[in-house]
Design a protein around this motif. Structure first.
Motif, PDB file in Angstrom:
ATOM      1  N   UNK A   1       0.994  -1.376   0.320  1.00  0.00           N
ATOM      2  CA  UNK A   1      -0.010  -0.105  -0.157  1.00  0.00           C
ATOM      3  C   UNK A   1       0.805   1.011  -0.054  1.00  0.00           C
TER       4      UNK A   1
ATOM      5  N   UNK B   1       2.231   1.601  -3.300  1.00  0.00           N
ATOM      6  CA  UNK B   1       1.000   1.625  -4.358  1.00  0.00           C
ATOM      7  C   UNK B   1       1.134   3.470  -4.090  1.00  0.00           C
ATOM      8  N   UNK B   2       1.213   3.722  -2.985  1.00  0.00           N
ATOM      9  CA  UNK B   2       0.960   5.516  -2.791  1.00  0.00           C
ATOM     10  C   UNK B   2       2.003   6.485  -3.106  1.00  0.00           C
TER      11      UNK B   2
ATOM     12  N   UNK C   1      -4.991   8.760   3.829  1.00  0.00           N
ATOM     13  CA  UNK C   1      -6.229   6.902   3.132  1.00  0.00           C
ATOM     14  C   UNK C   1      -6.544   6.112   4.165  1.00  0.00           C
TER      15      UNK C   1
END
Lengths: 148, 142
Positions: free
Chosen positions: A24, A27-28, A62
């Motif tokens: 994650x 991805x960010x 997020x």
């Protein structure tokens, strides 16, 4: 309808547990074009003194966006999301979020104001590990246009 | 776990290298997925114009993230950014082409504290207009 000033100080239950994965974070980082290896390479993160890869400074959104959404859905707040724009955002970091973190986000209403026919709602979301170690606070000011 | 810029080498008025970042429609879709912000004004022209916007606009949080990149690239450490506050002024309109929009970030040290923290005042523009009406980052220097 203008927001009730008595809402200030209202806290909400902690969010469900959010487990931060390396994937994650990568991805960010890719989504914001950030190429610093401390976000994707555990070796580089270790060399920089971190236990694992760390998240970019605005990654907390997020988790905190949905936590702040709980406030907007409170029947006493009932913000009309179709009229909402993001007015301000603040992050205060106690340490970087990192892979392996098990986090909970706890929202509190920090301020309500009505200015020029708009409702302004300021929510602080405190992010901590499940063991209670403070990690960061994210404060969002939302503007509901023409609702006051 | 520390910045590469030393407080001793910085003074009020020190300018950060200017950075320009592209923002495309594809980039907005990617950011929506990564951040969980699926508001259609960031990917759907019809919805964006229905609510009175000139077109699809970038997530304010993406602009905020790009401005942070300019700060941490200068400081040499993403963990050095300890406090960060922005006020969203104008939207970044992202045209439906292969070029998209460009976000330019300029920064200047506005204050230094005795514990080696620098407050960086940012000027963030797109198409010649300021898109953040206030943007301040506090960085722990070495």
């Amino acid at each position: 309808m203008a927001l009730d000033p008595a809402l200030v100080g209202r806290s909400y239950p902690p969010s469900a547990l959010y487990e931060v994965s390396r994937q994650k974070i990568v991805e960010f980082a890719e989504a914001i074009g950030e190429t610093d290896p401390v976000h994707r390479d555990a070796e580089a993160a270790h060399a920089a003194g971190h236990p694992d890869v760390i998240a970019p400074p605005t990654f907390a959104i997020a988790l905190t966006l949905s936590a702040a959404g709980v406030v907007a859905e409170d029947p006493d707040v009932a913000l009309d999301y179709s009229r909402v724009v993001h007015g301000e955002q603040r992050f205060t970091h106690h340490r970087p979020i990192r892979a392996g973190d098990r986090l909970v986000a706890t929202p509190t209403i920090e301020a309500v104001r009505s200015v020029g026919g708009n409702d302004l709602l300021t929510t602080r979301v405190d992010v901590a590990t499940e063991d209670g170690e403070p990690v960061c606070s994210a404060t969002s000011m939302l503007v509901a246009r023409g609702t006051a | 776990m520390s910045a590469t810029v030393r407080a001793a080498d910085v003074s009020v008025g020190t300018e950060l290298p200017e950075q320009t970042y592209p923002v495309t429609r594809a980039g907005l879709v990617r950011y929506a997925g990564a951040s969980g912000d699926f508001n259609p004004i960031h990917w759907n022209e019809r919805v964006a114009t229905e609510v009175g916007l000139p077109g699809v606009i970038a997530h304010g949080m993406l602009t905020m993230a790009l401005a942070a990149r300019a700060v941490t690239a200068w400081a040499g450490d993403p963990a050095a950014l300890v406090e960060y506050h922005v006020r969203f002024g104008r939207p970044v309109v992202v045209p439906d082409d292969d070029t998209g929009a460009r976000v330019t970030v300029r920064g200047r040290v506005g204050a230094l504290s005795e514990d080696g923290r620098a407050r960086v005042d940012l000027t963030v523009t797109s198409a010649g207009e300021k898109v953040l009406s206030l943007a301040r980052a506090t960085v722990q220097l070495a």
